[in-house]
Design a protein around this motif. Sequence first.
Motif, short mmCIF file in Angstrom:
data_model
loop_
_atom_site.label_atom_id
_atom_site.label_comp_id
_atom_site.label_asym_id
_atom_site.label_seq_id
_atom_site.Cartn_x
_atom_site.Cartn_y
_atom_site.Cartn_z
N GLY A 251 -18.59 11.14 61.99
CA GLY A 251 -18.45 9.91 62.76
C GLY A 251 -19.76 9.17 62.92
N LEU A 252 -20.62 9.24 61.90
CA LEU A 252 -21.94 8.63 61.96
C LEU A 252 -22.10 7.56 60.89
N ARG A 253 -23.15 6.74 61.07
CA ARG A 253 -23.50 5.71 60.11
C ARG A 253 -24.78 6.10 59.38
N PRO A 254 -25.05 5.52 58.23
CA PRO A 254 -26.31 5.81 57.54
C PRO A 254 -27.54 5.61 58.42
N ASP A 255 -27.51 4.64 59.33
CA ASP A 255 -28.66 4.37 60.20
C ASP A 255 -28.95 5.52 61.16
N ASP A 256 -27.99 6.45 61.34
CA ASP A 256 -28.19 7.56 62.26
C ASP A 256 -29.01 8.70 61.66
N ILE A 257 -29.25 8.65 60.37
CA ILE A 257 -29.96 9.74 59.69
C ILE A 257 -31.46 9.49 59.73
N GLY A 258 -32.21 10.53 60.15
CA GLY A 258 -33.66 10.38 60.29
C GLY A 258 -34.48 11.11 59.26
N TYR A 259 -33.85 11.92 58.40
CA TYR A 259 -34.58 12.65 57.36
C TYR A 259 -33.58 13.18 56.35
N VAL A 260 -33.97 13.20 55.09
CA VAL A 260 -33.15 13.77 54.02
C VAL A 260 -33.96 14.81 53.27
N ASN A 261 -33.43 16.04 53.25
CA ASN A 261 -33.98 17.08 52.39
C ASN A 261 -33.19 17.01 51.08
N ALA A 262 -33.80 16.41 50.08
CA ALA A 262 -33.11 16.12 48.83
C ALA A 262 -32.94 17.36 47.97
N ASN A 263 -31.96 17.29 47.08
CA ASN A 263 -31.77 18.39 46.12
C ASN A 263 -32.91 18.43 45.11
N ALA A 264 -33.43 17.29 44.75
CA ALA A 264 -34.37 17.07 43.65
C ALA A 264 -35.18 18.30 43.22
N PRO A 265 -34.85 18.89 42.07
CA PRO A 265 -35.59 20.04 41.59
C PRO A 265 -36.79 19.68 40.72
N GLY A 266 -37.03 18.36 40.53
CA GLY A 266 -38.12 17.94 39.67
C GLY A 266 -37.67 17.68 38.25
N VAL A 268 -36.08 15.39 35.14
CA VAL A 268 -36.23 13.98 34.75
C VAL A 268 -34.96 13.19 35.09
N LEU A 269 -33.80 13.70 34.71
CA LEU A 269 -32.55 12.96 34.91
C LEU A 269 -31.98 13.16 36.32
N GLY A 270 -32.04 14.38 36.83
CA GLY A 270 -31.41 14.67 38.11
C GLY A 270 -32.04 13.93 39.27
N ASP A 271 -33.34 13.80 39.26
CA ASP A 271 -34.01 13.12 40.37
C ASP A 271 -33.66 11.63 40.40
N VAL A 272 -33.55 11.00 39.23
CA VAL A 272 -33.16 9.59 39.18
C VAL A 272 -31.73 9.42 39.67
N SER A 273 -30.85 10.31 39.25
CA SER A 273 -29.46 10.26 39.70
C SER A 273 -29.37 10.34 41.22
N GLU A 274 -30.15 11.25 41.80
CA GLU A 274 -30.11 11.41 43.26
C GLU A 274 -30.70 10.19 43.97
N ALA A 275 -31.77 9.64 43.43
CA ALA A 275 -32.35 8.44 44.04
C ALA A 275 -31.33 7.29 44.04
N ARG A 276 -30.56 7.17 42.98
CA ARG A 276 -29.54 6.12 42.92
C ARG A 276 -28.41 6.40 43.90
N ALA A 277 -28.05 7.67 44.07
CA ALA A 277 -27.02 8.02 45.04
C ALA A 277 -27.46 7.64 46.45
N LEU A 278 -28.72 7.92 46.77
CA LEU A 278 -29.24 7.57 48.09
C LEU A 278 -29.27 6.06 48.28
#
Length: 371
Positions: A251-266, A268-278
């Motif tokens: 029951g929250l909005r994106p503005d309620d989030i104060g930090y994201v611990n990303a999956n990003a393993p480093g 080349v492709l996966g990190d870009v995909s995640e940045a676009r998802a965010l």
Amino acid sequence: MTAAVPQRRVPVVVTGLGVLSALGRGPEPLLAAAAAGDAAFGAVGRFDVAARRTRRAAHLPGPAPRLAEALLDAIGDALGQSDSGTPPGGLLLALHSDTLTGAVVQEVTARARDRHGIDGTVRTYTGACVASSSALADAAAAIAFGRAERLVVAAGYLVEPDTFAVFDAGGALSRDGEVRPFSRDRRGLLLGDGVAAAVLESADSAHLRGATPLATLAGWGRSGDGHHVSRPDPEGTGLARAVTAALTRAGLRPDDIGYVNANAPGSVLGDVSEARALRTVFGDRLADLPVSSTKSVHGHALEASALLEFVLTVHALRSGRLPVNAGYLAPDAECPLNLVLTPTTVHPPSHALTLNAAFGGANTALLIGAA
């Protein structure tokens, strides 16, 4: 047709955590290293890597501990912190699938029953890098809808030669020996030890027995995009759906989030995909939202990574000490994020996300709230 009546949900709280990582036992060494950006990678000394292209990982010094013993220790630490007066109703285990998995499950189950009275539901999850986040989501759902009162989720992976060889042969391991999420010139992931356990229970249960919640598991979301057996969806649509589902459930909005611990393993492709998802989920808000990937410090613990990162995110949320996105070299134009690049302490946010993704297009998002 009669509209479905929503089930009543009860809040799910976290009352105990246990962890073993390359930094040692307990959450404080792990959080201290993450908050300072001190990566735990070093030369592999646990087995022979002379024939490998990459020769670094994040593991405890000396021979690997027995996985069953490490899992039982983490479970004991979590239950000790939870101060559970009655045995939990079940145990959910996330483990790397190999020839030893069955024996580890049998030993941990039997000894957890003897030591801690855990004699209820036992499930084993081997679903790649979302195994333990899937277990957390299932535990939270069971508690939220009254099918269980208190459950333990545990997960473990210790760096060993077979998986190391497979990842090295596939070119997934970082050739320069560092993990550089979202950075220009990133080269891939590095493996790391990770064993963790969490006690989840209903808020009513914790209140009645006087337990102190560490956090809430306010929302969770899962998706499967099936884009490719090993390559992520370039636009991150599946991960974006998982994050949106977690926000909706909470029951929250994106503005309620104060930090994201990303999956990003480093990668080349996966990190870009995640940045676009965010970007899809947060839009312009992303410019001010702190993001980092703690894999840059503790390495990738495969099936246990999500639970290891869950423990770390809970403690970062409680303390306001944000993990540093270590290994960073320079901006990548395709990953325009507000990365945490220096030690940063903020007023503890009210909510944080921890994200994970796996081969086959599986994605999970766990939304953690302040207690």
